[in-house]
Design a protein around this motif. Structure first.
Motif, PDB file in Angstrom:
ATOM      1  N   ALA A 100       9.026  28.299 -16.536  1.00 39.25           N
ATOM      2  CA  ALA A 100       9.225  27.188 -15.603  1.00 39.25           C
ATOM      3  C   ALA A 100       7.974  26.819 -14.815  1.00 39.25           C
ATOM      4  CB  ALA A 100      10.351  27.538 -14.623  1.00 39.25           C
ATOM      5  N   LEU A 101       6.882  27.522 -15.015  1.00 37.52           N
ATOM      6  CA  LEU A 101       5.656  27.174 -14.293  1.00 37.52           C
ATOM      7  C   LEU A 101       5.262  25.725 -14.585  1.00 37.52           C
ATOM      8  CD1 LEU A 101       3.385  30.340 -14.763  1.00 37.52           C
ATOM      9  CD2 LEU A 101       4.475  29.562 -12.642  1.00 37.52           C
ATOM     10  N   PRO A 102       4.710  25.031 -13.606  1.00 37.23           N
ATOM     11  CA  PRO A 102       4.278  23.652 -13.857  1.00 37.23           C
ATOM     12  C   PRO A 102       3.079  23.580 -14.791  1.00 37.23           C
ATOM     13  CG  PRO A 102       3.622  24.364 -11.657  1.00 37.23           C
ATOM     14  CD  PRO A 102       4.527  25.429 -12.196  1.00 37.23           C
ATOM     15  N   GLN A 103       2.323  24.667 -14.861  1.00 39.91           N
ATOM     16  CA  GLN A 103       1.183  24.705 -15.768  1.00 39.91           C
ATOM     17  C   GLN A 103       1.646  24.962 -17.207  1.00 39.91           C
ATOM     18  OE1 GLN A 103       1.514  27.010 -13.233  1.00 39.91           O
ATOM     19  NE2 GLN A 103       0.021  26.394 -11.680  1.00 39.91           N
ATOM     20  N   VAL A 104       0.816  24.607 -18.159  1.00 39.49           N
ATOM     21  CA  VAL A 104       1.064  24.953 -19.559  1.00 39.49           C
ATOM     22  C   VAL A 104       0.601  26.384 -19.774  1.00 39.49           C
ATOM     23  CG1 VAL A 104       0.574  24.401 -21.962  1.00 39.49           C
ATOM     24  CG2 VAL A 104       0.781  22.559 -20.268  1.00 39.49           C
ATOM     25  N   VAL A 105       1.441  27.195 -20.406  1.00 37.82           N
ATOM     26  CA  VAL A 105       1.157  28.625 -20.569  1.00 37.82           C
ATOM     27  C   VAL A 105       0.845  28.923 -22.035  1.00 37.82           C
ATOM     28  CG1 VAL A 105       2.028  30.971 -20.266  1.00 37.82           C
ATOM     29  CG2 VAL A 105       2.713  29.167 -18.662  1.00 37.82           C
ATOM     30  N   ILE A 106      -0.277  29.605 -22.259  1.00 35.74           N
ATOM     31  CA  ILE A 106      -0.699  30.014 -23.595  1.00 35.74           C
ATOM     32  C   ILE A 106      -0.686  31.531 -23.655  1.00 35.74           C
ATOM     33  CG2 ILE A 106      -2.528  29.932 -25.337  1.00 35.74           C
ATOM     34  CD1 ILE A 106      -3.656  27.484 -23.785  1.00 35.74           C
ATOM     35  N   ALA A 107       0.068  32.111 -24.585  1.00 41.78           N
ATOM     36  CA  ALA A 107       0.038  33.555 -24.819  1.00 41.78           C
ATOM     37  C   ALA A 107      -1.018  33.840 -25.886  1.00 41.78           C
ATOM     38  CB  ALA A 107       1.400  34.057 -25.273  1.00 41.78           C
ATOM     39  N   ALA A 108      -2.014  34.634 -25.528  1.00 44.54           N
ATOM     40  CA  ALA A 108      -3.078  35.024 -26.449  1.00 44.54           C
ATOM     41  C   ALA A 108      -2.813  36.468 -26.849  1.00 44.54           C
ATOM     42  CB  ALA A 108      -4.442  34.881 -25.776  1.00 44.54           C
ATOM     43  N   VAL A 109      -2.374  36.675 -28.086  1.00 48.89           N
ATOM     44  CA  VAL A 109      -1.788  37.947 -28.496  1.00 48.89           C
ATOM     45  C   VAL A 109      -2.713  38.720 -29.437  1.00 48.89           C
ATOM     46  CG1 VAL A 109       0.238  39.055 -29.514  1.00 48.89           C
ATOM     47  CG2 VAL A 109       0.493  36.870 -28.317  1.00 48.89           C
ATOM     48  N   GLN A 110      -2.993  39.957 -29.048  1.00 49.74           N
ATOM     49  CA  GLN A 110      -3.670  40.913 -29.907  1.00 49.74           C
ATOM     50  C   GLN A 110      -2.839  42.192 -29.943  1.00 49.74           C
ATOM     51  OE1 GLN A 110      -7.647  40.439 -27.637  1.00 49.74           O
ATOM     52  NE2 GLN A 110      -8.258  41.120 -29.681  1.00 49.74           N
ATOM     53  N   SER A 191     -12.688  36.758 -31.309  1.00 49.60           N
ATOM     54  CA  SER A 191     -13.574  35.612 -31.102  1.00 49.60           C
ATOM     55  C   SER A 191     -12.875  34.313 -31.497  1.00 49.60           C
ATOM     56  CB  SER A 191     -14.850  35.800 -31.916  1.00 49.60           C
ATOM     57  OG  SER A 191     -15.703  34.676 -31.778  1.00 49.60           O
ATOM     58  N   ALA A 192     -12.171  34.355 -32.617  1.00 50.47           N
ATOM     59  CA  ALA A 192     -11.432  33.167 -33.063  1.00 50.47           C
ATOM     60  C   ALA A 192     -10.277  32.860 -32.115  1.00 50.47           C
ATOM     61  CB  ALA A 192     -10.916  33.378 -34.486  1.00 50.47           C
ATOM     62  N   LEU A 193      -9.699  33.896 -31.516  1.00 55.70           N
ATOM     63  CA  LEU A 193      -8.629  33.690 -30.540  1.00 55.70           C
ATOM     64  C   LEU A 193      -9.154  32.942 -29.329  1.00 55.70           C
ATOM     65  CD1 LEU A 193      -5.668  34.319 -29.730  1.00 55.70           C
ATOM     66  CD2 LEU A 193      -6.503  36.460 -28.748  1.00 55.70           C
ATOM     67  N   ASP A 194     -10.306  33.362 -28.835  1.00 50.84           N
ATOM     68  CA  ASP A 194     -10.917  32.664 -27.698  1.00 50.84           C
ATOM     69  C   ASP A 194     -11.178  31.197 -28.039  1.00 50.84           C
ATOM     70  OD1 ASP A 194     -10.908  34.980 -26.199  1.00 50.84           O
ATOM     71  OD2 ASP A 194     -12.995  35.485 -26.626  1.00 50.84           O
ATOM     72  N   ALA A 195     -11.647  30.961 -29.258  1.00 56.66           N
ATOM     73  CA  ALA A 195     -11.954  29.588 -29.669  1.00 56.66           C
ATOM     74  C   ALA A 195     -10.674  28.752 -29.772  1.00 56.66           C
ATOM     75  CB  ALA A 195     -12.695  29.590 -31.006  1.00 56.66           C
ATOM     76  N   ALA A 196      -9.615  29.352 -30.308  1.00 59.23           N
ATOM     77  CA  ALA A 196      -8.345  28.628 -30.442  1.00 59.23           C
ATOM     78  C   ALA A 196      -7.771  28.284 -29.074  1.00 59.23           C
ATOM     79  CB  ALA A 196      -7.357  29.455 -31.249  1.00 59.23           C
ATOM     80  N   VAL A 197      -7.824  29.241 -28.145  1.00 63.60           N
ATOM     81  CA  VAL A 197      -7.346  28.992 -26.785  1.00 63.60           C
ATOM     82  C   VAL A 197      -8.171  27.883 -26.144  1.00 63.60           C
ATOM     83  CG1 VAL A 197      -7.148  29.967 -24.466  1.00 63.60           C
ATOM     84  CG2 VAL A 197      -6.360  31.282 -26.447  1.00 63.60           C
ATOM     85  N   ALA A 198      -9.494  27.936 -26.320  1.00 65.13           N
ATOM     86  CA  ALA A 198     -10.364  26.911 -25.739  1.00 65.13           C
ATOM     87  C   ALA A 198     -10.041  25.531 -26.296  1.00 65.13           C
ATOM     88  CB  ALA A 198     -11.835  27.259 -26.005  1.00 65.13           C
ATOM     89  N   ALA A 199      -9.698  25.458 -27.577  1.00 67.33           N
ATOM     90  CA  ALA A 199      -9.358  24.169 -28.186  1.00 67.33           C
ATOM     91  C   ALA A 199      -8.070  23.609 -27.587  1.00 67.33           C
ATOM     92  CB  ALA A 199      -9.217  24.331 -29.699  1.00 67.33           C
ATOM     93  N   ILE A 200      -7.079  24.469 -27.365  1.00 67.08           N
ATOM     94  CA  ILE A 200      -5.832  24.012 -26.750  1.00 67.08           C
ATOM     95  C   ILE A 200      -6.090  23.558 -25.319  1.00 67.08           C
ATOM     96  CG2 ILE A 200      -3.529  24.707 -25.989  1.00 67.08           C
ATOM     97  CD1 ILE A 200      -3.447  26.643 -28.337  1.00 67.08           C
ATOM     98  N   VAL A 201      -6.881  24.338 -24.584  1.00 65.31           N
ATOM     99  CA  VAL A 201      -7.198  23.963 -23.203  1.00 65.31           C
ATOM    100  C   VAL A 201      -7.880  22.595 -23.172  1.00 65.31           C
ATOM    101  CG1 VAL A 201      -8.596  24.540 -21.193  1.00 65.31           C
ATOM    102  CG2 VAL A 201      -7.289  26.332 -22.353  1.00 65.31           C
ATOM    103  N   ALA A 202      -8.812  22.375 -24.101  1.00 64.30           N
ATOM    104  CA  ALA A 202      -9.516  21.088 -24.144  1.00 64.30           C
ATOM    105  C   ALA A 202      -8.535  19.940 -24.386  1.00 64.30           C
ATOM    106  CB  ALA A 202     -10.588  21.120 -25.233  1.00 64.30           C
ATOM    107  N   ASP A 203      -7.571  20.152 -25.293  1.00 63.70           N
ATOM    108  CA  ASP A 203      -6.555  19.119 -25.538  1.00 63.70           C
ATOM    109  C   ASP A 203      -5.710  18.882 -24.294  1.00 63.70           C
ATOM    110  OD1 ASP A 203      -7.351  18.691 -28.148  1.00 63.70           O
ATOM    111  OD2 ASP A 203      -5.850  20.035 -29.004  1.00 63.70           O
TER     112      ASP A 203
END
Length: 264
Positions: A100-110, A191-203
């Motif tokens: 329910a947070l107003p922010q968009v939440v991304i789970a980065a899973v390892q 490293s690819a996880l960081d890049a994927a998260v950054a791409a979603i954040v940019a969108d």
């Protein structure tokens, strides 16, 4: 040294919420629960943060509930059951609050995303996993029930896939998690996880903050997560199992790295 079980940092419009018990694969204990409540309070009131990235420290996401606290002794069986019921209900409410947070939440899973860890994966808006991530709902193998994560699994994957995970209780890899819809994207490594998260954040930064928050509210309004009273009934079922002989044997078997007596 005092443990800081949850880290909350901010990088401009992005907050990073990190589960920080790496020596226990970020298993959730009471201290982590209290820290998560405080972090969720802070995020719910933060009008500057637009994205929350949820991750785990030390190469694992979250191994679920810390079973050393489930098996801990108390003054009486009734008091232990009441404590477990209240704890399970609070855990479920944290998943609701994250969603329910107003922010968009991304789970980065390892690494491990087991049991209650699946609740965090599914209550996030996006879930990205590295190919070495592993997912499991092992509660029935411990003599417990997946009470609070079950509605989230059903919402994310559908009833059939959720049934497969929760009744079988085996470990699936990231590729299978992607096929089942548990995660949205699988990437090669950290490293690819960081890049994927950054791409979603940019969108996401191309979207207007209030419009994003209102869209999340509208999606939530399309239907309830579970029927009225489910969270309370689930917590009661969990407490009943946690106080029973199967949980005692299942947790002991897990800690002793052996098969429980019903598996023979």
């Amino acid at each position: 040294m005092t443990e800081t079980p949850v880290l909350l940092t901010r990088e401009g419009p992005v907050a990073r919420l990190t589960l920080n018990r790496p020596q226990r694969r970020n298993a959730m204990n009471n201290a982590m629960g209290d820290a998560l409540d405080a972090a969720l309070d802070a995020l719910a009131a933060d009008t500057e943060v637009r994205v929350v990235v949820l991750s785990g420290a030390g190469g694992h996401f979250c191994a679920g509930l810390d079973l050393t606290e489930v098996g801990a002794s108390g003054a009486s069986e009734a008091e232990r059951a009441a404590a477990q019921q209240a704890r399970n209900h609070r855990t479920g409410q944290r998943f609701v609050r994250l969603s329910a947070l107003p922010q968009v939440v991304i789970a980065a899973v390892q690494g491990a995303a087991h049991a209650g860890g699946l609740g965090w994966v599914c209550s996030a808006d996006f879930a990205i996993a590295t190919q070495d991530a592993r997912f499991c709902a092992p509660e029935v193998r411990r003599g417990l029930v997946p009470a609070q994560i079950l509605p989230w699994l059903v919402r994310r994957m559908g009833r059939s896939a959720a049934m497969r995970m929760t009744l079988r209780g085996d470990v699936i890899d990231a590729a299978e998690a992607g096929r089942l819809g548990l995660v949205h994207q699988v990437v090669a490594d950290a490293s690819a996880l960081d890049a994927a998260v950054a791409a979603i954040v940019a969108d996401l930064r191309q979207g207007a903050p209030k419009a994003l928050a209102e869209t999340k509210k509208l999606i939530a309004a399309l239907g309830p997560l579970s029927p009225a009273g489910y969270a309370e009934a689930g917590a009661e079922a969990f407490a009943k199992c946690a106080a029973g002989p199967e949980a005692k044997e299942g947790i002991a078997a897990f800690q002793e790295k052996r098969a429980p007596n019903w598996a023979s």
